[in-house]
Motif scaffolding. Structure first.
Motif, PDB file in Angstrom:
ATOM      1  N   ARG A 289     -21.417 -23.835  55.674  1.00  0.00           N
ATOM      2  CA  ARG A 289     -22.049 -25.007  56.418  1.00  0.00           C
ATOM      3  C   ARG A 289     -23.451 -25.208  56.057  1.00  0.00           C
ATOM      4  O   ARG A 289     -24.259 -24.168  55.498  1.00  0.00           O
ATOM      5  N   GLY A 290     -23.732 -26.607  55.699  1.00  0.00           N
ATOM      6  CA  GLY A 290     -24.896 -27.053  55.584  1.00  0.00           C
ATOM      7  C   GLY A 290     -25.098 -27.051  54.142  1.00  0.00           C
ATOM      8  O   GLY A 290     -25.664 -27.775  53.471  1.00  0.00           O
ATOM      9  N   ASP A 291     -23.971 -26.656  53.107  1.00  0.00           N
ATOM     10  CA  ASP A 291     -23.980 -26.712  51.787  1.00  0.00           C
ATOM     11  C   ASP A 291     -23.071 -27.547  51.550  1.00  0.00           C
ATOM     12  O   ASP A 291     -22.908 -28.958  50.993  1.00  0.00           O
ATOM     13  N   GLN A 292     -21.725 -27.165  51.357  1.00  0.00           N
ATOM     14  CA  GLN A 292     -20.522 -28.009  51.160  1.00  0.00           C
ATOM     15  C   GLN A 292     -19.986 -28.999  52.286  1.00  0.00           C
ATOM     16  O   GLN A 292     -19.415 -29.859  52.168  1.00  0.00           O
ATOM     17  N   ILE A 293     -20.378 -28.404  53.550  1.00  0.00           N
ATOM     18  CA  ILE A 293     -19.778 -29.148  54.802  1.00  0.00           C
ATOM     19  C   ILE A 293     -21.035 -29.461  55.536  1.00  0.00           C
ATOM     20  O   ILE A 293     -21.523 -28.422  55.819  1.00  0.00           O
ATOM     21  N   ALA A 294     -21.452 -30.530  56.029  1.00  0.00           N
ATOM     22  CA  ALA A 294     -22.767 -30.834  56.596  1.00  0.00           C
ATOM     23  C   ALA A 294     -22.605 -31.686  57.916  1.00  0.00           C
ATOM     24  O   ALA A 294     -21.471 -32.528  57.938  1.00  0.00           O
ATOM     25  N   MET A 295     -23.068 -31.596  58.980  1.00  0.00           N
ATOM     26  CA  MET A 295     -22.974 -32.203  60.044  1.00  0.00           C
ATOM     27  C   MET A 295     -24.240 -32.867  60.604  1.00  0.00           C
ATOM     28  O   MET A 295     -25.401 -32.354  60.521  1.00  0.00           O
ATOM     29  N   ILE A 296     -24.082 -34.020  61.126  1.00  0.00           N
ATOM     30  CA  ILE A 296     -24.915 -34.878  61.577  1.00  0.00           C
ATOM     31  C   ILE A 296     -24.750 -34.842  63.156  1.00  0.00           C
ATOM     32  O   ILE A 296     -23.739 -35.559  63.781  1.00  0.00           O
ATOM     33  N   PHE A 297     -25.730 -34.381  64.145  1.00  0.00           N
ATOM     34  CA  PHE A 297     -25.435 -34.432  65.293  1.00  0.00           C
ATOM     35  C   PHE A 297     -25.871 -35.562  66.284  1.00  0.00           C
ATOM     36  O   PHE A 297     -26.771 -36.463  65.632  1.00  0.00           O
ATOM     37  N   GLN A 298     -25.443 -35.592  67.520  1.00  0.00           N
ATOM     38  CA  GLN A 298     -25.965 -37.017  68.361  1.00  0.00           C
ATOM     39  C   GLN A 298     -27.286 -37.083  68.475  1.00  0.00           C
ATOM     40  O   GLN A 298     -27.935 -38.093  68.475  1.00  0.00           O
ATOM     41  N   ASP A 299     -27.985 -35.800  69.024  1.00  0.00           N
ATOM     42  CA  ASP A 299     -29.376 -36.157  69.394  1.00  0.00           C
ATOM     43  C   ASP A 299     -30.298 -35.378  68.435  1.00  0.00           C
ATOM     44  O   ASP A 299     -30.551 -34.155  68.710  1.00  0.00           O
ATOM     45  N   PRO A 300     -30.896 -35.893  67.644  1.00  0.00           N
ATOM     46  CA  PRO A 300     -31.835 -35.357  66.562  1.00  0.00           C
ATOM     47  C   PRO A 300     -33.062 -34.668  67.211  1.00  0.00           C
ATOM     48  O   PRO A 300     -33.425 -33.863  66.720  1.00  0.00           O
ATOM     49  N   LEU A 301     -33.357 -34.973  68.285  1.00  0.00           N
ATOM     50  CA  LEU A 301     -34.538 -34.723  69.092  1.00  0.00           C
ATOM     51  C   LEU A 301     -34.404 -33.066  69.370  1.00  0.00           C
ATOM     52  O   LEU A 301     -35.313 -32.524  69.302  1.00  0.00           O
ATOM     53  N   SER A 302     -33.191 -33.096  69.920  1.00  0.00           N
ATOM     54  CA  SER A 302     -32.935 -31.345  70.406  1.00  0.00           C
ATOM     55  C   SER A 302     -32.471 -30.763  69.226  1.00  0.00           C
ATOM     56  O   SER A 302     -32.608 -29.465  69.257  1.00  0.00           O
ATOM     57  N   SER A 303     -32.022 -31.299  68.072  1.00  0.00           N
ATOM     58  CA  SER A 303     -31.449 -30.720  66.805  1.00  0.00           C
ATOM     59  C   SER A 303     -32.820 -30.084  65.911  1.00  0.00           C
ATOM     60  O   SER A 303     -32.455 -29.350  65.262  1.00  0.00           O
ATOM     61  N   LEU A 304     -33.841 -31.019  65.922  1.00  0.00           N
ATOM     62  CA  LEU A 304     -34.876 -30.752  65.190  1.00  0.00           C
ATOM     63  C   LEU A 304     -36.037 -29.920  65.965  1.00  0.00           C
ATOM     64  O   LEU A 304     -36.025 -29.817  67.182  1.00  0.00           O
ATOM     65  N   ASN A 305     -36.420 -28.958  65.316  1.00  0.00           N
ATOM     66  CA  ASN A 305     -37.697 -27.811  65.806  1.00  0.00           C
ATOM     67  C   ASN A 305     -38.814 -28.775  65.758  1.00  0.00           C
ATOM     68  O   ASN A 305     -39.376 -29.240  65.025  1.00  0.00           O
ATOM     69  N   PRO A 306     -39.320 -28.901  67.161  1.00  0.00           N
ATOM     70  CA  PRO A 306     -40.801 -29.507  67.267  1.00  0.00           C
ATOM     71  C   PRO A 306     -41.874 -28.919  66.749  1.00  0.00           C
ATOM     72  O   PRO A 306     -42.977 -29.392  66.809  1.00  0.00           O
ATOM     73  N   TYR A 307     -41.703 -27.453  66.355  1.00  0.00           N
ATOM     74  CA  TYR A 307     -42.945 -26.792  66.053  1.00  0.00           C
ATOM     75  C   TYR A 307     -43.055 -26.901  64.488  1.00  0.00           C
ATOM     76  O   TYR A 307     -44.159 -26.365  64.094  1.00  0.00           O
ATOM     77  N   TYR A 308     -42.091 -27.326  63.774  1.00  0.00           N
ATOM     78  CA  TYR A 308     -42.167 -27.464  62.411  1.00  0.00           C
ATOM     79  C   TYR A 308     -41.943 -28.784  61.900  1.00  0.00           C
ATOM     80  O   TYR A 308     -41.456 -29.775  62.468  1.00  0.00           O
ATOM     81  N   THR A 309     -42.668 -29.257  60.627  1.00  0.00           N
ATOM     82  CA  THR A 309     -42.591 -30.680  60.004  1.00  0.00           C
ATOM     83  C   THR A 309     -41.239 -30.769  59.797  1.00  0.00           C
ATOM     84  O   THR A 309     -40.506 -29.815  59.389  1.00  0.00           O
ATOM     85  N   VAL A 310     -40.815 -31.927  59.655  1.00  0.00           N
ATOM     86  CA  VAL A 310     -39.366 -32.280  59.241  1.00  0.00           C
ATOM     87  C   VAL A 310     -39.025 -31.892  57.826  1.00  0.00           C
ATOM     88  O   VAL A 310     -38.031 -31.571  57.538  1.00  0.00           O
ATOM     89  N   GLY A 311     -40.363 -32.001  57.018  1.00  0.00           N
ATOM     90  CA  GLY A 311     -39.988 -31.778  55.450  1.00  0.00           C
ATOM     91  C   GLY A 311     -39.752 -30.172  55.293  1.00  0.00           C
ATOM     92  O   GLY A 311     -38.880 -29.970  54.468  1.00  0.00           O
ATOM     93  N   PHE A 312     -40.590 -29.396  56.177  1.00  0.00           N
ATOM     94  CA  PHE A 312     -40.352 -27.796  56.113  1.00  0.00           C
ATOM     95  C   PHE A 312     -38.840 -27.709  56.465  1.00  0.00           C
ATOM     96  O   PHE A 312     -38.226 -26.767  56.042  1.00  0.00           O
ATOM     97  N   GLN A 313     -38.331 -28.406  57.658  1.00  0.00           N
ATOM     98  CA  GLN A 313     -37.045 -27.988  58.009  1.00  0.00           C
ATOM     99  C   GLN A 313     -35.714 -28.451  57.036  1.00  0.00           C
ATOM    100  O   GLN A 313     -34.978 -27.595  56.966  1.00  0.00           O
ATOM    101  N   ILE A 314     -36.259 -29.782  56.355  1.00  0.00           N
ATOM    102  CA  ILE A 314     -35.294 -30.069  55.401  1.00  0.00           C
ATOM    103  C   ILE A 314     -35.333 -29.099  54.019  1.00  0.00           C
ATOM    104  O   ILE A 314     -34.187 -28.683  53.631  1.00  0.00           O
ATOM    105  N   ALA A 315     -36.509 -28.888  53.723  1.00  0.00           N
ATOM    106  CA  ALA A 315     -36.669 -27.674  52.605  1.00  0.00           C
ATOM    107  C   ALA A 315     -35.923 -26.534  52.873  1.00  0.00           C
ATOM    108  O   ALA A 315     -35.608 -25.789  51.833  1.00  0.00           O
ATOM    109  N   GLU A 316     -36.189 -26.030  54.306  1.00  0.00           N
ATOM    110  CA  GLU A 316     -35.702 -24.551  54.405  1.00  0.00           C
ATOM    111  C   GLU A 316     -33.816 -24.687  54.359  1.00  0.00           C
ATOM    112  O   GLU A 316     -33.419 -24.007  53.969  1.00  0.00           O
ATOM    113  N   ALA A 317     -33.427 -25.817  54.774  1.00  0.00           N
ATOM    114  CA  ALA A 317     -32.037 -25.806  54.657  1.00  0.00           C
ATOM    115  C   ALA A 317     -31.461 -25.901  53.436  1.00  0.00           C
ATOM    116  O   ALA A 317     -30.656 -25.288  53.098  1.00  0.00           O
ATOM    117  N   TYR A 318     -32.454 -26.630  52.273  1.00  0.00           N
ATOM    118  CA  TYR A 318     -32.093 -26.774  51.025  1.00  0.00           C
ATOM    119  C   TYR A 318     -32.129 -25.089  50.343  1.00  0.00           C
ATOM    120  O   TYR A 318     -31.255 -24.748  49.725  1.00  0.00           O
TER     121      TYR A 318
END
Length: 282
Positions: free
Chosen positions: A93-122
């Motif tokens: 999950r997140g590597d070979q298979i990735a998912m895009i959810f309906q509501d990005p506001l509830s999927s993204l953590n409001p306490y971290y920058t978007v760059g940090f969240q993408i970088a941590e997924a990587y």
């Protein structure tokens, strides 16, 4: 929007679902679903709420609740996904298979920058330094056409519009270059103009990456714009399947016909009331 390449004869599917059945203590929610998705192709999974389409995606991702019982087969590049261990699925999950959810506001953590969240997924799947991962995050954001991506990696989710937050979610899904993207109602919360932009973006990204895509929606108008093949579900069962051209030009099932009849068309004739003219014709 660019046309997707057709599947060549003999190509092994990226995802192959066979006789998938999902049952909870209160009843069956998916009953015998089967479909294939080839590289560079999009399968539109269509149905109203409760039809079983989102449960199908959760089964593929290994995210069903523990009380769910599954039978059948879900193969990714020939490897069975059902009943894999949690640790094994986390690596996929997140590597070979990735998912895009309906509501990005509830999927993204409001306490971290978007760059940090993408970088941590990587980093979770590919490793590397924080600095290298942040560069990957900026590259992913630039790929989904977020202006000044290098500058905006330090911004928080609330600093983006709804459409831009969805682009962030797409960037997060793409950062590890997956072979399969599952998009679960990714445009439902967006207005029509932004929705069209996101659909164009998904089509262009898929053309570049040649990833397979499972696009889940209740909206046949959206499916007509992005899908190569369509599976129509109702009450957990597949009621019709075929190429997008077949489904939209010559549907066979009465339920599919009803869905199409309820879909607004640009060429629909609308009877407007006669204008009310004031004195003097104004």
């Amino acid at each position: 929007m660019s046309a997707h390449p057709s599947r060549a004869a003999g190509d092994a599917p990226v995802l192959s679902v066979r006789d998938l059945r999902i049952e909870f203590p209160l009843g069956v929610v998916v009953d015998g679903s089967s479909f294939d998705i080839a590289r560079g192709q999009t399968m539109g999974l269509v149905g109203e709420s409760g039809s079983g389409k989102s449960m199908t995606s959760l089964a593929i991702m290994g995210l069903l609740p523990k009380e769910a019982t599954t039978t059948g087969s879900v193969r990714f590049h020939g490897d069975e996904l059902l009943h894999r261990s949690d640790a094994s699925m986390r690596r996929t999950r997140g590597d070979q298979i990735a998912m895009i959810f309906q509501d990005p506001l509830s999927s993204l953590n409001p306490y971290y920058t978007v760059g940090f969240q993408i970088a941590e997924a990587y980093r979770a799947h590919k490793g590397g330094t924080k600095a290298a991962a942040m560069r990957k995050a900026a590259e992913a954001m630039d790929r989904v056409r977020i202006p000044d991506a290098a500058g905006r990696v330090g911004h928080y989710p609330h600093q983006f519009s709804g459409g831009m937050r969805q682009r962030v979610m797409i960037a997060m899904a793409l950062v590890c270059e997956p072979d399969l993207i599952i998009a679960d109602e990714p445009t439902t919360a967006l207005d029509v103009t932004v929705q069209a932009q996101i659909l164009d973006l998904l089509a262009d990204v898929q053309e570049m990456t040649q990833a397979a895509m499972l696009f889940i929606t209740h909206d046949l108008a959206v499916v007509s714009q992005i899908s190569d093949h369509v599976t129509v579900m109702r009450f957990g069962r597949t009621v019709e399947q075929g190429t997008a051209e077949q489904i939209f030009s010559n549907p066979d099932n009465d339920y599919t016909k009803a869905l199409l009849a309820a879909t607004p068309r640009l060429d629909d004739v609308v009877d407007l009331p006669e204008p009310i003219l004031t004195k003097g014709g104004k």
